[in-house]
Write a protein that holds these residues in place. Structure first.
Motif, PDB file in Angstrom:
ATOM      1  N   PRO A   5      12.279 -32.771  -8.617  1.00 41.30           N
ATOM      2  CA  PRO A   5      13.068 -31.347  -7.924  1.00 41.30           C
ATOM      3  C   PRO A   5      13.030 -31.268  -6.797  1.00 41.30           C
ATOM      4  O   PRO A   5      12.969 -30.903  -5.741  1.00 41.30           O
ATOM      5  CB  PRO A   5      13.878 -30.482  -8.746  1.00 41.30           C
ATOM      6  CG  PRO A   5      13.615 -30.967 -10.324  1.00 41.30           C
ATOM      7  CD  PRO A   5      12.277 -32.124  -9.657  1.00 41.30           C
ATOM      8  N   ASP A   6      11.415 -30.451  -6.917  1.00 41.59           N
ATOM      9  CA  ASP A   6      10.308 -29.356  -5.883  1.00 41.59           C
ATOM     10  C   ASP A   6      10.197 -30.915  -4.714  1.00 41.59           C
ATOM     11  O   ASP A   6      10.425 -30.385  -3.527  1.00 41.59           O
ATOM     12  CB  ASP A   6       9.303 -29.111  -5.356  1.00 41.59           C
ATOM     13  CG  ASP A   6       8.568 -30.205  -6.238  1.00 41.59           C
ATOM     14  OD1 ASP A   6       8.604 -30.305  -7.586  1.00 41.59           O
ATOM     15  OD2 ASP A   6       7.241 -29.497  -6.268  1.00 41.59           O
ATOM     16  N   THR A   7      10.344 -32.205  -4.798  1.00 40.47           N
ATOM     17  CA  THR A   7       9.736 -33.351  -3.831  1.00 40.47           C
ATOM     18  C   THR A   7      11.138 -33.934  -2.793  1.00 40.47           C
ATOM     19  O   THR A   7      11.283 -33.873  -1.971  1.00 40.47           O
ATOM     20  CB  THR A   7       9.635 -34.790  -4.739  1.00 40.47           C
ATOM     21  OG1 THR A   7       8.156 -34.388  -5.522  1.00 40.47           O
ATOM     22  CG2 THR A   7       9.598 -35.989  -3.999  1.00 40.47           C
ATOM     23  N   GLU A   8      12.185 -33.460  -4.199  1.00 47.33           N
ATOM     24  CA  GLU A   8      13.677 -33.934  -3.374  1.00 47.33           C
ATOM     25  C   GLU A   8      13.773 -32.761  -2.623  1.00 47.33           C
ATOM     26  O   GLU A   8      14.452 -33.469  -1.536  1.00 47.33           O
ATOM     27  CB  GLU A   8      14.714 -34.348  -5.044  1.00 47.33           C
ATOM     28  CG  GLU A   8      14.434 -35.838  -4.988  1.00 47.33           C
ATOM     29  CD  GLU A   8      15.527 -35.626  -6.697  1.00 47.33           C
ATOM     30  OE1 GLU A   8      16.946 -35.054  -5.856  1.00 47.33           O
ATOM     31  OE2 GLU A   8      15.615 -36.821  -6.815  1.00 47.33           O
ATOM     32  N   LEU A  11      12.015 -33.605   0.637  1.00 45.70           N
ATOM     33  CA  LEU A  11      12.904 -34.742   1.685  1.00 45.70           C
ATOM     34  C   LEU A  11      13.969 -34.582   2.010  1.00 45.70           C
ATOM     35  O   LEU A  11      13.983 -34.517   3.615  1.00 45.70           O
ATOM     36  CB  LEU A  11      12.729 -36.094   0.608  1.00 45.70           C
ATOM     37  CG  LEU A  11      11.744 -36.270  -0.301  1.00 45.70           C
ATOM     38  CD1 LEU A  11      11.577 -37.311  -1.087  1.00 45.70           C
ATOM     39  CD2 LEU A  11      10.423 -36.826   0.649  1.00 45.70           C
ATOM     40  N   ARG A  12      14.533 -33.073   1.473  1.00 39.59           N
ATOM     41  CA  ARG A  12      15.749 -32.757   2.187  1.00 39.59           C
ATOM     42  C   ARG A  12      15.463 -32.012   3.231  1.00 39.59           C
ATOM     43  O   ARG A  12      16.201 -31.732   4.426  1.00 39.59           O
ATOM     44  CB  ARG A  12      16.984 -32.521   1.118  1.00 39.59           C
ATOM     45  CG  ARG A  12      17.400 -33.054   0.182  1.00 39.59           C
ATOM     46  CD  ARG A  12      18.594 -32.742  -0.741  1.00 39.59           C
ATOM     47  NE  ARG A  12      19.161 -33.607  -1.349  1.00 39.59           N
ATOM     48  CZ  ARG A  12      19.016 -34.016  -2.626  1.00 39.59           C
ATOM     49  NH1 ARG A  12      18.028 -33.091  -3.362  1.00 39.59           N
ATOM     50  NH2 ARG A  12      20.004 -34.821  -3.618  1.00 39.59           N
ATOM     51  N   THR A  13      14.999 -31.907   3.087  1.00 37.66           N
ATOM     52  CA  THR A  13      14.412 -30.232   4.492  1.00 37.66           C
ATOM     53  C   THR A  13      13.670 -31.274   5.403  1.00 37.66           C
ATOM     54  O   THR A  13      13.969 -30.975   6.230  1.00 37.66           O
ATOM     55  CB  THR A  13      13.342 -29.378   4.371  1.00 37.66           C
ATOM     56  OG1 THR A  13      13.545 -28.885   3.265  1.00 37.66           O
ATOM     57  CG2 THR A  13      12.202 -28.554   5.446  1.00 37.66           C
ATOM     58  N   VAL A  14      12.454 -32.163   5.168  1.00 35.81           N
ATOM     59  CA  VAL A  14      12.390 -33.060   5.831  1.00 35.81           C
ATOM     60  C   VAL A  14      13.402 -33.912   7.294  1.00 35.81           C
ATOM     61  O   VAL A  14      13.421 -33.920   8.462  1.00 35.81           O
ATOM     62  CB  VAL A  14      10.663 -34.155   5.458  1.00 35.81           C
ATOM     63  CG1 VAL A  14      11.192 -35.495   6.722  1.00 35.81           C
ATOM     64  CG2 VAL A  14       9.673 -33.599   4.909  1.00 35.81           C
ATOM     65  N   VAL A  15      14.789 -34.535   6.281  1.00 35.38           N
ATOM     66  CA  VAL A  15      16.073 -35.287   6.959  1.00 35.38           C
ATOM     67  C   VAL A  15      16.513 -33.637   7.924  1.00 35.38           C
ATOM     68  O   VAL A  15      16.519 -34.112   8.981  1.00 35.38           O
ATOM     69  CB  VAL A  15      16.324 -35.648   5.845  1.00 35.38           C
ATOM     70  CG1 VAL A  15      18.274 -36.008   6.169  1.00 35.38           C
ATOM     71  CG2 VAL A  15      15.933 -36.828   4.776  1.00 35.38           C
TER      72      VAL A  15
END
Length: 181
Positions: A5-8, A11-15
């Motif tokens: 979950p923390d990876t997702e 990644l959404r923050t990167v996007v």
């Protein structure tokens, strides 16, 4: 679940960060804009809240945008450099509403170091699992926003920054109607 979950979230923050400069607009034009972005993304820790910090986030965003469409070797080089530059030292942490997860910098580290380390740690998982093909650019002809496809069937093709998917579906419908199909 494809990633932790923390990876997702990272990644959404990167996007979301890359897409603050998509399609010729600048959504992080001021320190106040950056404050709002960080609040929306749940970033905590120390801040200088000055133009230098904003400029460092802009530079980091540019690096992420290049990395997003890079080949695997270039992505690995970039991720490793981001981790080195931030003096990353992975540690398990628990704070706020989060259970145990990885942090690789302290809450006192400069904002761009915390942001780049979280992004790099998430991208490590993407690279290690050979899932870089989930890092896309929007299929809409007039859009250059990035897309993270976390769907099971790898079907996500349009960004979340506007109504690109809706416009594409309407255009396809109209084309079918015009051709009698």
């Amino acid at each position: 679940m494809l990633f932790a979950p923390d990876t997702e979230v990272a990644l959404r923050t990167v996007v979301n960060l890359i897409n603050t400069a998509a399609n010729g607009r600048e959504a992080l034009a001021s320190v106040a804009d950056l404050d709002n972005f960080l609040r929306a993304e749940g970033f905590s820790g120390s801040r200088t809240r000055d133009d230098a910090e904003l400029a460092s986030v802009h530079e980091f965003r540019s690096q992420l945008a290049v990395l997003w469409t890079a080949d695997e070797d270039t992505a690995v080089e970039t991720v490793n450099r981001l981790l080195r530059d931030a003096n990353a030292l992975p540690q398990l942490m628990k704070h706020d509403e989060w259970d145990w997860h990885l942090h690789a910098t302290t809450r006192e580290a400069p904002l761009v170091d915390r942001m780049s380390t979280e992004a790099a740690m998430a991208l490590v998982d993407v690279i290690r699992t050979k899932e870089m093909d989930r890092m896309l650019v929007c299929d809409a002809e007039d859009c250059n926003a990035v897309v993270l496809d976390l769907s099971r069937n790898r079907s996500k093709r349009y960004c979340d920054t506007g109504n690109c998917a809706n416009r594409a579906h309407v255009a396809a419908y109209r084309a079918r109607q015009a051709s009698g199909g």
